[in-house]
Structures are given as structure tokens and as C-alpha cells.
Design an enzyme around this catalytic site. Structure first.
Site, PDB file in Angstrom:
ATOM      1  N   THR A 126     -21.841   4.816  -4.385  1.00  0.00           N
ATOM      2  CA  THR A 126     -22.512   4.502  -5.504  1.00  0.00           C
ATOM      3  C   THR A 126     -24.270   3.986  -4.397  1.00  0.00           C
ATOM      4  OG1 THR A 126     -22.661   2.112  -6.972  1.00  0.00           O
ATOM      5  CG2 THR A 126     -21.375   1.796  -4.853  1.00  0.00           C
ATOM      6  N   ASP A 128     -25.635   1.035  -5.866  1.00  0.00           N
ATOM      7  CA  ASP A 128     -25.913   0.225  -5.624  1.00  0.00           C
ATOM      8  C   ASP A 128     -25.363  -0.746  -4.169  1.00  0.00           C
ATOM      9  OD1 ASP A 128     -25.946   0.605  -8.499  1.00  0.00           O
ATOM     10  OD2 ASP A 128     -23.746   0.421  -9.269  1.00  0.00           O
ATOM     11  N   ALA A 187     -43.790  -4.891  -0.693  1.00  0.00           N
ATOM     12  CA  ALA A 187     -43.699  -5.792  -2.373  1.00  0.00           C
ATOM     13  C   ALA A 187     -44.435  -7.747  -1.677  1.00  0.00           C
ATOM     14  CB  ALA A 187     -42.785  -5.558  -2.115  1.00  0.00           C
ATOM     15  N   GLU A 223     -32.472  -4.825 -11.819  1.00  0.00           N
ATOM     16  CA  GLU A 223     -33.042  -4.518 -12.462  1.00  0.00           C
ATOM     17  C   GLU A 223     -31.546  -6.008 -13.972  1.00  0.00           C
ATOM     18  OE1 GLU A 223     -30.747  -0.920 -14.102  1.00  0.00           O
ATOM     19  OE2 GLU A 223     -29.093  -1.117 -12.621  1.00  0.00           O
ATOM     20  N   ARG A 256     -30.511   7.812  -9.455  1.00  0.00           N
ATOM     21  CA  ARG A 256     -30.021   8.343  -9.434  1.00  0.00           C
ATOM     22  C   ARG A 256     -30.279   9.785  -9.115  1.00  0.00           C
ATOM     23  NH1 ARG A 256     -25.820   5.719 -12.903  1.00  0.00           N
ATOM     24  NH2 ARG A 256     -25.324   7.973 -14.001  1.00  0.00           N
TER      25      ARG A 256
HETATM   26  O1  F6P Z   1     -23.738   1.390 -10.565  1.00  0.00           O
HETATM   27  C1  F6P Z   1     -24.763   2.944 -11.026  1.00  0.00           C
HETATM   28  C2  F6P Z   1     -25.711   2.333 -11.812  1.00  0.00           C
HETATM   29  O2  F6P Z   1     -26.879   3.934 -11.516  1.00  0.00           O
HETATM   30  C3  F6P Z   1     -26.160   1.019 -11.739  1.00  0.00           C
HETATM   31  O3  F6P Z   1     -27.655   0.971 -10.842  1.00  0.00           O
HETATM   32  C4  F6P Z   1     -26.845   1.208 -13.175  1.00  0.00           C
HETATM   33  O4  F6P Z   1     -27.012   0.436 -13.223  1.00  0.00           O
HETATM   34  C5  F6P Z   1     -25.868   1.596 -14.167  1.00  0.00           C
HETATM   35  O5  F6P Z   1     -25.131   2.698 -12.697  1.00  0.00           O
HETATM   36  C6  F6P Z   1     -26.402   2.558 -15.521  1.00  0.00           C
HETATM   37  O6  F6P Z   1     -25.352   3.592 -15.541  1.00  0.00           O
HETATM   38  P1  F6P Z   1     -25.396   4.954 -16.561  1.00  0.00           P
HETATM   39  O7  F6P Z   1     -25.823   5.090 -15.892  1.00  0.00           O
HETATM   40  O8  F6P Z   1     -24.084   4.670 -17.405  1.00  0.00           O
HETATM   41  O9  F6P Z   1     -26.570   4.180 -17.639  1.00  0.00           O
END
Ligand code: F6P
Length: 323
Positions: A126, A128, A187, A223, A256
Site C-alpha cells: 500500500t 499509505d 516544506a 488528505e 499511484r
Molecule cells: O490506500 C491507498 C489510497 O491511495 C489512499 O491513499 C487513498 O485514500 C485511497 O487509496 C483512494 O482510494 P480510491 O482509489 O478507491 O479512490
């Protein structure tokens, strides 16, 4: 004795998942097993969409982003009836064990199947980086580098126009990506869910940066923070106190979709091999993760329902560096 396994990718796709699919396939073939890929994660188990995988069918994918098997978030699989249906389809296909490549939600699903008596091992994946049982998960490094490239670019245009930028990065409820991107991107401030930051504090940072004669102020926002980029923009719309003009950019899924870097290709390859080797020695119901640089297994029972905490030293360092 295992003769036939299946592999699926589930939840948010992560760069390096394809390296993991390739490695599951080839290390399983080495064991003399047959391998099937499941399309679209757990949804594919419910729809019985299995595809045979061999050494050639996973050739040329290690450098590709995303997942060649597809991924999904299945509501039906979250029900007991859904999981029974999945087990039924696995039995029909003659599958003896399953490898689940994914993050928290996906490993919770893997644990549920393993509690129902099916041999399942997980691979920590992941962007995350919130999974307990792995210091770093597949996709984090590439996503971080993508965020960093964006931050570097936005800093250039911010400096040209003497602006402040809010840059929102993904991470769900984890501030890991924001923290690391903020530190590496230099930052001025980092806003993460783990620590309450008020809009007034963000305003102070921007104003102080302006008064110090900086040409820009970069605020990286997770986020999942209470005040995400949208909320901060709304808050500042009513005020004219920052010095800098303000802009906001949400990076979202761009993080991603990248091609995996060397780190994620190697991590995906090694973790997947670790999960398969665990199956081969009869060790089921575990997550393959990287701990202290070693590929290690941790029982799924110990990781589900938990979220990995941020390193407080890094949070402190971020505060010191942002001057
Ligand atoms: O878990 C990975 C992730 O990219 C998170 O960072 C994000 O909140 C979520 O998936 C977004 O999900 P989706 O692709 O279903 O919009």
C-alpha cells in the site's frame, strides 16, 4: 500438500504489485505448483475469474505500474456470505492456497479467509505505509518520489510568483507520505492527521515565511488531516493575512500510477517470494513484510485492525528543519 495456488491484488493499486505477481508466480512454479491469477481482487474470487499464470505470462511486467490482474474494493466480500462464496469458488478451481497482495483492508479479508480454515498469506502492499508488520510497504517509495517531483516543480512556480502552495498528498488516515514528502521536499510546514494543526498555525507559518523574505511557502497536507487542502483553502478565502497569494494542488491518484522504481521492484519481488516460501513450509495466515531490512512473516492476527504509528523522531525533525 499444495499443488495449485492463486494470487490476487486488492485495494488501491501500488507500484511494485506487478513485481510481486511475477515473483509469486515464478517462486511457486519453482515449488512445482500451478498458479492462477484472480482478476479484480476479491471481486474476482466472487465471480470466479481465474486465469492461469506461467513464467511467460508474467514476463515484461516488472517495470509496469498498476496491477496486471486488476484490483477492486469488494463490498460483497466483506460479508460472511461473500467469503463463503469465495471459498466455494476456490474449492471448485482446486486451489489449495492463496496469496493476497494488498494493504490493511485486503489483509483483513485475508485474515477472515484464513480464520475460515483456508491457507492464505499476505504481501504488504500500500502506498499509505500504514500496515503493521512491515517497516515499508510496496509502492511507498515510488509514490513518495512522484510526490517529491511534484513538490519540486510546484516550488519552482511558487518562487516565480511569490506564492504559497498547499500540496495535498494521499495516505488515507496516515500522515507518512505527507511527512516524508514534506521533509524531503523542504516544506515550510507539514499537516498530518496524527497531530492537530489549526489553520491559524498554518497561516502563521506562511506569514512568517513571507516576512523572512522567502520567495515561496510550501505546505504539504495529508488528505486525512482534519484540515485538508480544501478546508484550508476555504478557511483562507475569507482572510487576507498571509502575505503570499495562495494556491492548492491535490496530487491524488497521480501518486499511484507511476512505474515502480528499483526499491519497489525489489521489495515486491522479495516479499512475494517470502510469502510463497512460507506457504511451502506450511506457515499460513501470515503477512510477508520487511522488518529491519529482512523479509519476515507476522501472523495476520497480530496486524489486522491496527495502524502503524509514525516515528515521533521524524515528526520532531520535520519541525526543526522547516525554518
Ligand atoms: O490506500 C491507498 C489510497 O491511495 C489512499 O491513499 C487513498 O485514500 C485511497 O487509496 C483512494 O482510494 P480510491 O482509489 O478507491 O479512490
Amino acid at each position: 500438500m499444495i499443488q495449485r495456488i492463486a494470487v490476487l491484488t486488492s485495494g488501491g493499486d501500488a507500484p511494485g504489485m506487478n513485481a510481486a505477481i511475477r515473483s509469486v508466480t515464478r517462486t511457486a512454479l519453482e515449488q512445482g505448483w500451478e498458479v492462477f491469477g484472480v482478476r479484480q481482487g476479491y471481486a474476482g474470487l466472487l465471480g470466479a475469474t481465474f486465469v492461469p499464470l506461467n513464467a511467460r505470462s508474467v514476463g515484461g511486467i516488472i517495470q509496469q505500474g498498476g496491477t496486471v490482474l486488476g484490483s477492486a474494493r469488494s463490498q460483497e466480500f466483506m460479508t460472511e456470505a461473500g467469503r463463503k462464496k469465495a471459498l466455494h469458488h476456490l474449492a471448485e478451481q482446486g486451489i489449495d492456497a492463496l496469496v493476497v497482495i494488498g494493504g490493511n483492508g485486503s489483509q483483513t479479508g485475508a485474515y477472515a479467509l484464513s480464520q475460515m480454515g483456508f491457507p492464505v498469506n499476505g504481501v504488504a502492499s500500500t502506498i499509505d505505509n500504514d500496515l503493521v508488520g512491515s517497516d515499508i510497504t510496496i509502492g511507498v517509495d515510488t509514490a513518495l518520489n512522484i510526490a517529491l517531483e511534484a513538490i519540486d516543480r510546484l516550488k519552482v512556480t511558487a518562487s516565480s510568483h511569490h506564492r504559497a502552495f498547499l500540496i495535498e498528498v494521499m495516505g488515507r488516515k496516515s500522515g507518512y507520505l505527507a511527512l516524508m514528502a514534506g521533509i524531503a521536499g523542504g516544506a515550510e510546514a507539514i499537516v498530518i492527521p496524527e497531530f492537530e494543526t489549526t489553520p491559524e498555525q498554518v497561516a502563521d507559518v506562511i506569514r512568517i515565511s513571507y516576512e523572512r523574505g522567502k520567495s515561496h511557502a510550501i505546505i504539504v497536507v495529508a488528505e486525512g488531516a482534519t484540515y485538508d487542502a480544501d478546508k484550508l483553502v476555504q478557511y483562507f478565502a475569507k482572510r487576507d493575512e498571509l502575505g503570499f497569494e495562495l494556491r492548492a494542488t491535490t496530487l491524488g491518484h497521480i501518486q499511484r500510477g507511476g512505474a515502480p522504481g528499483a526499491f519497489d521492484r525489489l521489495l515486491g519481488t522479495r516479499l512475494a517470494a517470502c510469502a510463497v516460501e512460507a506457504l511451502a513450509r506450511g506457515e499460513y495466515g501470515v503477512l510477508a513484510g520487511s522488518i529491519g531490512g529482512r523479509m519476515t512473516t507476522t501472523p495476520l492476527a497480530e496486524i489486522v485492525g491496527k495502524t502503524k504509528a509514525l516515528d515521533p523522531d521524524l515528526v520532531r525533525l520535520a519541525g526543526i528543519l522547516a525554518r
